[in-house]
Motif scaffolding. Structure first.
Motif: not given
Length: 213
Positions: A137-163
């Motif tokens: 909170k209070g930081q820029l919304p992006g470009g901070m070099g932070l990553a999240f747990d990529w395994s959260l996306l390993s089974a993602y099958r949403g209706p939209l193309a994504w990156g």
């Protein structure tokens, strides 16, 4: 063989734009968020857009921007897509899409499974989703070099193309693609020598690594 598309975000000089084109990135990002060290004025964006035209696609990055600001930037940057990186609701995303007639990308900030699940709300409103790391909170919304747990996306099958965005570098982008199956990878600080200063060698290395994932 399919591979992830590459977007280099926060491009602000002719030299780094040329490096993206030479490295065969598919997209560059023009940052129109004034607090960012990568902020582009409309005049600067217009100059870069002239050099990019026909060689690489251009996405404009905005944070809770009003229509007048969007209109000026879309025109100056000759944008191919609008990337919304703020708290824009599905209704606002759909409104921007209708108003400007361009594909709209919605960035979703991720720290846990609930943030991934929230993606469903943007079906029918956005054209593309970009999952990025949630910043403090209070930081820029992006470009901070932070990553999240990529395994959260390993089974993602949403209706939209994504990156995937957030903390991607030449050293980890191939692994990120393999783990998530992302159709596009987006980096900014991961190819910089200092905030807002892109490194042409890192741009080349990132594109090569993504291509060989």
């Amino acid at each position: 063989m399919t591979y992830a598309l590459v977007k280099i975000c926060g491009i602000s000089s002719p030299a780094t734009l040329a490096a993206c084109i030479a490295a065969r990135a598919e997209w560059v990002g023009f940052n129109f968020f004034p607090p960012s060290p990568r902020f582009l004025t409309s005049a600067a964006a217009a100059g870069l857009a002239g050099r990019a035209q026909g060689a690489i696609r251009k996405a404009g990055v905005f944070v809770d921007a009003e229509d007048a600001f969007l209109a000026e930037a879309v025109h100056a940057g000759r944008l191919d897509a609008i990337q919304l990186h703020g708290h824009e609701s599905p209704e606002r995303v759909a409104q921007v899409r209708q108003r400007f007639g361009l594909p709209v990308w919605k960035v979703l900030s991720v720290s846990g499974p609930d943030d991934i699940a929230h993606a469903a709300a943007y079906a029918g409103a956005a054209d593309f989703l970009l999952f990025d790391a949630k910043t403090p909170k209070g930081q820029l919304p992006g470009g901070m070099g932070l990553a999240f747990d990529w395994s959260l996306l390993s089974a993602y099958r949403g209706p939209l193309a994504w990156g995937l965005a957030g903390g991607l570098t030449p050293a980890n982008v191939a692994e990120a693609i393999r783990l998530t199956g992302a159709g596009l990878v987006d980096t900014s600080s991961g190819v910089e020598s200092a905030p807002g200063l892109k490194d042409v060698d890192k741009i080349a290395a990132f594109c090569k690594a993504a291509r060989h994932a």
